[in-house]
Design an enzyme around this catalytic site. Structure first.
Site, mmCIF file in Angstrom:
data_model
loop_
_atom_site.group_PDB
_atom_site.id
_atom_site.type_symbol
_atom_site.label_atom_id
_atom_site.label_comp_id
_atom_site.label_asym_id
_atom_site.label_seq_id
_atom_site.Cartn_x
_atom_site.Cartn_y
_atom_site.Cartn_z
ATOM 1 N N ARG A 120 0.922 -1.144 -0.168
ATOM 2 C CA ARG A 120 -0.108 0.208 0.128
ATOM 3 C C ARG A 120 1.110 1.122 0.010
ATOM 4 N NH1 ARG A 120 -2.444 -4.292 2.796
ATOM 5 N NH2 ARG A 120 -4.542 -4.408 1.537
ATOM 6 N N HIS A 145 -0.866 -2.496 -4.336
ATOM 7 C CA HIS A 145 -0.456 -2.734 -5.343
ATOM 8 C C HIS A 145 -0.327 -3.015 -7.163
ATOM 9 C CE1 HIS A 145 0.153 -6.369 -2.341
ATOM 10 N NE2 HIS A 145 -1.292 -6.671 -2.027
ATOM 11 N N HIS A 219 3.194 -12.890 -6.044
ATOM 12 C CA HIS A 219 2.269 -12.765 -4.429
ATOM 13 C C HIS A 219 1.719 -14.525 -4.943
ATOM 14 C CE1 HIS A 219 -1.480 -11.812 -2.344
ATOM 15 N NE2 HIS A 219 -1.257 -10.614 -2.212
ATOM 16 N N TYR A 221 -0.021 -17.912 -3.288
ATOM 17 C CA TYR A 221 -0.042 -17.613 -1.216
ATOM 18 C C TYR A 221 0.005 -19.252 -2.334
ATOM 19 C CZ TYR A 221 -3.934 -14.724 -1.418
ATOM 20 O OH TYR A 221 -4.500 -12.918 -1.541
ATOM 21 N N GLU A 349 5.367 -12.100 0.804
ATOM 22 C CA GLU A 349 6.024 -11.659 -0.186
ATOM 23 C C GLU A 349 7.175 -10.967 -0.489
ATOM 24 O OE1 GLU A 349 2.270 -9.408 -1.035
ATOM 25 O OE2 GLU A 349 1.638 -10.765 0.271
HETATM 26 C C1 BGC Z 1 -1.618 -7.592 1.381
HETATM 27 C C2 BGC Z 1 -2.893 -7.757 1.973
HETATM 28 C C3 BGC Z 1 -4.226 -7.388 0.823
HETATM 29 C C4 BGC Z 1 -3.680 -8.863 -0.331
HETATM 30 C C5 BGC Z 1 -4.282 -8.723 -1.351
HETATM 31 C C6 BGC Z 1 -1.301 -9.272 0.606
HETATM 32 O O1 BGC Z 1 -0.015 -8.341 0.193
HETATM 33 O O2 BGC Z 1 -1.337 -7.567 2.595
HETATM 34 O O3 BGC Z 1 -3.347 -7.041 2.753
HETATM 35 O O4 BGC Z 1 -5.632 -8.446 0.725
HETATM 36 O O5 BGC Z 1 -2.066 -8.669 -0.420
HETATM 37 O O6 BGC Z 1 -5.138 -9.786 -1.889
#
Ligand code: BGC
Length: 390
Positions: A120, A145, A219, A221, A349
């Site tokens: 952010r 992002h 990003h 997961y 990340e």
């Molecule tokens: C952020 C989260 C966000 C997510 C979105 C992460 O990198 O820290 O706050 O909701 O990304 O998928």
């Protein structure tokens, strides 16, 4: 995974294949790490088309041990990552979708390359050399992002390559001056390399023609028990960070750099992700200040999943890592009919700290003309029968 057309790109080393069949024998005899056909290989196939009829390619990289990663040119996104467990059984440890259309609609940034600025920027504003810049606002009152059409939603130009003991894809993208409000034409490269040492290396480079903030990350997961196999709360985690950056209600850093000692944020010794998560409002979604200071490639984190024996280590040149426990996953329909709920995946990340353009006490994220942005992150996979040690 649906594909409309398959076209091979030249890769496969006669020697590697010959060597591989000998190695395969000894590997399966010795430690049963793999039970499937393996060969160093790169394939490219069509994954989908954008509404503007641009083609989206899917690259499949396989290493000599059978580890397989699929990356698509839309967002230079990791689509799947297959890794063996301690019995040699492979599972896809990356959350995502089966089809390109779902990626376009999705909001979770599964597997994506994130930029121009990961995480952010408060109120989407920053001042650089006396000029105030206004960025796209896409997360409450903040910029997240890279904005509405960040690097995760653009087509990257892919170029596959092979090296001794590794295969990879180099992706390039030119982010134009003014894109999502950012200054300067930024020419970016993201190179994914899958090595025979079971490393997925992601190296980033960028140059600009005007000063600009930049913060690139990946990003993905992870669920080391396999995507869709429940939550990640019993994974054991170490993060090599004595400090973190606390955030306000909008997940914007307050500017403080605080010790993790005697708090649920402390992962300096192995702890399960779930052991103290109830004490962290909403779950983990925090930037850790790595002890390495981002001065050289160093171990940032190590994760162990006890039922499968899978270990993932994260090495990076970055000063921070965002540890996020999928707090906003709320029943997302993922791959192979699996549904992802809260805490069904985690991200590590590697990055500079959120909101750095507004925080002079954080390491600078400003790239100037004539300089080169460089970041390297390695996700390395291995196996263990036991708990991880520091
Ligand atoms: C952020 C989260 C966000 C997510 C979105 C992460 O990198 O820290 O706050 O909701 O990304 O998928």
């Amino acid at each position: 995974m649906k594909t409309e057309l398959v076209y091979f790109i030249s890769v496969f080393l006669a020697m590697a294949v010959a060597m591989n069949s000998c190695q395969k024998q000894s590997r399966s005899d010795k430690n049963k790490t793999s039970t499937r056909e393996v060969k160093i290989d790169i394939r490219r196939e069509l994954f989908g088309k954008t509404s503007g009829e641009e083609t989206v390619d899917l690259y499949t990289l396989t290493n000599d041990n059978g580890l397989k990663v699929q990356i698509m040119s839309y967002g230079a996104t990791v689509v799947s990552l297959e890794v063996p467990d301690r019995n040699g059984k492979f599972a896809d440890v990356a959350l995502g979708y089966d089809t390109f259309k779902e990626y376009v609609k999705g909001k979770a940034y599964f597997g994506a390359t994130v930029g121009r600025y990961a995480n952010r920027i408060a109120k989407g504003r920053f001042t650089l050399n006396g000029v105030e810049y206004k960025l796209a606002i896409n997360d409450g009152e903040n910029h997240l992002h890279g904005g509405n059409k960040g690097f995760d939603k653009v087509i990257w130009e892919g170029e596959p390559f092979k090296q001794e003991g590794a295969v990879g894809v180099k992706f390039t993208y030119l982010s134009k001056d003014g894109e999502e409000g950012y200054p300067g034409n930024l020419s970016c490269t993201v190179v994914y390399t899958l090595t025979d040492s079971n490393e997925l290396k992601i190296s980033y480079e960028a140059v600009t023609d005007k000063p600009t903030p930049i913060n690139l990350t990946n990003h993905t997961y992870f669920n080391l028990a396999g995507q869709g196999n429940g939550d990640i709360l019993s994974h054991e985690l170490i993060i090599n960070a004595d400090k973190f950056t606390p955030v306000d209600e909008g997940l914007i850093p307050t500017g403080e750099i605080r010790s993790v000692k005697n708090t649920p944020m402390d992962f300096t010794h192995p702890m399960t992700i779930g052991s103290r998560i109830d004490q962290v409002k909403g779950g983990y979604d925090h930037n850790y200040v790595l002890n390495s200071g981002g001065n050289s490639l160093a171990l940032a984190a190590r994760v162990y999943e006890p039922t499968s024996g899978r270990i993932m280590e994260v090495y990076t040149t970055e000063p921070g890592v965002q540890f996020y426990t999928g707090n906003f996953l709320n029943g997302v329909s993922g791959k192979q009919g699996k549904i992802y709920y809260k805490h069904h995946g985690f991200t590590l990340e590697t990055q500079h700290f959120p909101d750095s353009p507004n925080r002079p006490n954080f390491p600078s994220t400003i790239l100037n003309p004539g300089e080169k942005y460089i970041q390297l992150t390695i996700y390395k996979f291995s196996l263990s029968q036991n708990r991880i040690q520091k």
